[in-house]
Write an enzyme that holds these catalytic residues in place. Structure first.
Site, PDB file in Angstrom:
ATOM      1  N   LYS A 121     -38.980  31.019  10.116  1.00 45.16           N
ATOM      2  CA  LYS A 121     -40.310  30.874  10.831  1.00 45.16           C
ATOM      3  C   LYS A 121     -40.361  29.441  11.446  1.00 45.16           C
ATOM      4  O   LYS A 121     -39.891  28.542  10.888  1.00 45.16           O
ATOM      5  CB  LYS A 121     -41.573  31.045   9.793  1.00 45.16           C
ATOM      6  CG  LYS A 121     -42.644  31.581  10.583  1.00 45.16           C
ATOM      7  CD  LYS A 121     -42.840  33.184  10.553  1.00 45.16           C
ATOM      8  CE  LYS A 121     -43.842  33.800  11.354  1.00 45.16           C
ATOM      9  NZ  LYS A 121     -43.735  35.217  11.351  1.00 45.16           N
TER      10      LYS A 121
HETATM   11  P1  NAD Z   1     -52.148  37.357  18.619  1.00 39.47           P
HETATM   12  O1  NAD Z   1     -52.231  35.962  18.816  1.00 39.47           O
HETATM   13  O2  NAD Z   1     -51.671  38.542  19.461  1.00 39.47           O
HETATM   14  O3  NAD Z   1     -53.655  38.010  17.907  1.00 39.47           O
HETATM   15  C1  NAD Z   1     -54.379  37.566  17.041  1.00 39.47           C
HETATM   16  C2  NAD Z   1     -55.900  38.190  17.043  1.00 39.47           C
HETATM   17  O4  NAD Z   1     -56.450  37.439  15.865  1.00 39.47           O
HETATM   18  C3  NAD Z   1     -56.701  37.779  18.179  1.00 39.47           C
HETATM   19  O5  NAD Z   1     -57.518  38.882  18.361  1.00 39.47           O
HETATM   20  C4  NAD Z   1     -57.387  36.413  17.893  1.00 39.47           C
HETATM   21  O6  NAD Z   1     -58.511  36.356  18.679  1.00 39.47           O
HETATM   22  C5  NAD Z   1     -57.562  36.799  16.198  1.00 39.47           C
HETATM   23  N1  NAD Z   1     -57.812  35.811  15.594  1.00 39.47           N
HETATM   24  C6  NAD Z   1     -57.321  34.566  15.426  1.00 39.47           C
HETATM   25  N2  NAD Z   1     -57.785  33.773  14.646  1.00 39.47           N
HETATM   26  C7  NAD Z   1     -58.804  34.507  14.054  1.00 39.47           C
HETATM   27  C8  NAD Z   1     -59.806  34.228  12.928  1.00 39.47           C
HETATM   28  N3  NAD Z   1     -59.733  33.006  12.321  1.00 39.47           N
HETATM   29  N4  NAD Z   1     -60.644  35.144  12.481  1.00 39.47           N
HETATM   30  C9  NAD Z   1     -60.618  36.334  13.278  1.00 39.47           C
HETATM   31  N5  NAD Z   1     -59.909  36.631  14.150  1.00 39.47           N
HETATM   32  C10 NAD Z   1     -59.052  35.794  14.569  1.00 39.47           C
HETATM   33  O7  NAD Z   1     -51.114  37.488  17.150  1.00 39.47           O
HETATM   34  P2  NAD Z   1     -50.607  38.916  16.536  1.00 39.47           P
HETATM   35  O8  NAD Z   1     -49.165  38.785  17.162  1.00 39.47           O
HETATM   36  O9  NAD Z   1     -51.476  39.924  16.705  1.00 39.47           O
HETATM   37  O10 NAD Z   1     -50.336  38.635  15.104  1.00 39.47           O
HETATM   38  C11 NAD Z   1     -51.453  38.751  14.249  1.00 39.47           C
HETATM   39  C12 NAD Z   1     -50.987  38.595  12.708  1.00 39.47           C
HETATM   40  O11 NAD Z   1     -49.944  39.612  12.338  1.00 39.47           O
HETATM   41  C13 NAD Z   1     -50.192  37.350  12.282  1.00 39.47           C
HETATM   42  O12 NAD Z   1     -50.718  37.213  10.964  1.00 39.47           O
HETATM   43  C14 NAD Z   1     -49.054  37.465  12.543  1.00 39.47           C
HETATM   44  O13 NAD Z   1     -48.266  36.709  11.691  1.00 39.47           O
HETATM   45  C15 NAD Z   1     -48.665  39.116  11.932  1.00 39.47           C
HETATM   46  N6  NAD Z   1     -47.554  39.739  12.546  1.00 39.47           N
HETATM   47  C16 NAD Z   1     -47.390  39.568  13.792  1.00 39.47           C
HETATM   48  C17 NAD Z   1     -46.136  40.260  14.374  1.00 39.47           C
HETATM   49  C18 NAD Z   1     -45.774  40.546  15.851  1.00 39.47           C
HETATM   50  O14 NAD Z   1     -44.972  41.206  16.313  1.00 39.47           O
HETATM   51  N7  NAD Z   1     -46.462  39.947  16.679  1.00 39.47           N
HETATM   52  C19 NAD Z   1     -45.153  40.836  13.568  1.00 39.47           C
HETATM   53  C20 NAD Z   1     -45.346  40.570  12.071  1.00 39.47           C
HETATM   54  C21 NAD Z   1     -46.690  39.962  11.609  1.00 39.47           C
END
Ligand code: NAD
Length: 454
Positions: A121
């Protein structure tokens, strides 16, 4: 770092868990599974330590003329099963421990869904909202230069995570390629289609979340049609999961961003909300009626003529405690804790975010028979399709979307079935323990075959 004592209700004793330390949380999850896993003690000890973490200092001249010095990390946790694989996160709260925990979770995730990868990561401490597009490009290129000696198509393959996207991957790929003297698309996944990306990658994690939610309902013999769903976070993962679950007939009653949550017990208009957010809008603006790119209600919708989605605003904390059939945390880690777990009313939780539940909260959920599909299974769709992109790059061949989606469904479905089989056959306390025992046994077995060097 603050140590918060969480009451371990099952044991009736107070146990100290560093709830603001995701690495401690990951180690505790491993310890919990170790009891049931067939893993040698020496190998298990080895699995608790990342192979290496590089910390880089990143001086960048911003558009404003200011020179700002950022800090970034790349952790390579374990490579016994193949090249390191894992996303890059831009966020003000990134820490070395968080990056190491996320790299560990990637190791267990790739093992559980049986990809020929290890786990890694990356992260940069920054607030992307305060940076221009030029600033982000300079920062990304500088970060890539900082870690380029440790990444490569056969060594370590980054991908997007929070606040990074296909454009970030394009800059990383270009910077790496410039040093190599030729294009190396395979060094990152999650790229734009034009430079070797795969169809289906952007929505892959959300699609995987939707598939495992459907599978969970089948397993529990419950009907997803009309089931109520609350999703914390409407970013890449949350919004795609919301769209697909909405299409599958579920009712998305609440979703949120950093400004708070939109809540409508009748169900939100997911496509209107998605159009608003895609156009750069925030949830609080949507609730206040200040909407962007929202299609005018034409009276054709199945919600009735002239229907206008008018949700109320609630907090992110209130969203977590809504009385829903499924709660999907899809934002940040550590949101379900000993402090709020007893107020949760959802009957099932699908962990789209990485590490949203602390170990102490997990024990309460197990005790209350709340089914939790763990993060290493629920959000594995992203890394599965990243792997498919990497394979296509190696073959210099591209697959149609239908092939990618079918392969995603096959792989995540198989991992779901194997987790359930393990859970039932060994009579394990919860699905997380089942998923971890499989992941730990597979990784440990790779270590045993390879042996200790020298
Ligand atoms: P992103 O940045 O696209 O979206 C994150 C969302 O969470 C946004 O709506 C943001 O406003 C909100 N957010 C941020 N901080 C917050 C808080 N403290 N309280 C409430 N809402 C909050 O990110 P993403 O890519 O959708 O990732 C979200 C989660 O999924 C993360 O934990 C990431 O590690 C995990 N994840 C993502 C992927 C991927 O392919 N993008 C894959 C596996 C896991």
């Amino acid at each position: 770092m603050a140590i918060i004592a969480e009451t371990d209700i099952t044991q009736g004793q107070v146990r100290s868990i560093m709830t603001d330390d995701p690495f401690e949380n990951m180690l505790a999850q491993m310890d919990r599974a170790k009891e049931y896993a067939d893993v040698d003690d020496g190998v298990f000890e080895r699995l608790k330590h990342p192979e290496r973490t590089l910390k880089v200092t990143l001086p960048v001249e911003l558009d404003s003329g200011e020179v700002k010095v950022f800090e970034g990390y790349r952790c390579q946790f374990d490579s016994a099963r193949g090249p390191f694989k894992g996303g890059v996160r831009y966020h003000p709260s990134v820490t070395q421990r968080e990056v190491e925990a996320l790299a560990g979770w990637m190791t267990w995730k790739t093992a559980l869904v049986d990809l020929p990868y290890g786990g890694a990561k990356g992260g940069v401490i920054c607030e992307p909202k305060d940076l221009t597009q030029n600033d982000l490009e300079s920062l990304t290129r500088r970060y890539t230069e900082g870690i380029r000696r440790m990444i490569g198509p056969e060594t370590d393959v980054p991908a997007p995570d929070m606040n990074t996207n296909s454009q970030t991957m394009a800059w990383m790929m270009d910077t790496y390629s410039m040093y190599e003297g030729h294009s190396v698309p395979q060094v990152v996944t999650g790229k734009p289609l034009e430079i070797g990306g795969t169809p289906g990658r952007v929505e892959a994690t959300g699609r995987g979340v939707s598939i495992v939610t459907e599978r969970l309902f089948e397993y529990l013999d419950r009907d997803l049609s009309g089931a109520s769903v609350a999703i914390q976070g409407f970013g890449n993962v949350g919004s795609n999961a919301a769209k697909l679950l909405d299409e599958a007939g579920a009712r998305i009653v609440a979703t949120s961003d950093v400004t708070g949550a939109a809540y409508d017990p009748e169900g939100l208009d997911v496509s209107a909300l998605d159009a608003h957010v895609t156009a750069g809008g925030l949830i609080d603006e949507y609730v206040a009626g200040d909407r962007r790119d929202v299609p005018i209600a034409d009276g054709d919708g199945d919600r009735g003529d002239g229907w206008w989605d008018a949700p109320e605003m609630i907090s992110n904390e209130e969203l977590l405690t809504l009385d829903v059939d499924v709660l999907i945390p899809a934002a940040v880690e550590g949101v379900i804790t000993a402090d709020n777990v007893r107020e949760l009313r959802a009957s099932a939780i699908v962990e789209a975010a990485n590490g949203p539940t602390t170990v102490a909260a997990d024990e309460v959920l197990t005790e209350r028979d709340v089914q939790v599909v763990p993060d290493i299974l629920a959000n594995a769709g992203g890394v599965i399709v990243s792997y498919l992109e990497w394979v296509q790059n190696a073959q210099e061949f591209s697959w149609p979307l239908e092939t990618v989606n079918a392969e995603l469904e096959r792989r995540i479905g198989r991992a779901f079935d194997q987790t359930i089989e393990q859970y039932d056959a060994k009579d394990l306390p919860d699905l997380r323990t089942a998923a971890y025992t499989l992941a730990l046994e597979r990784t440990a077995s790779a270590h045993e075959y390879r042996g200790l060097f020298p």
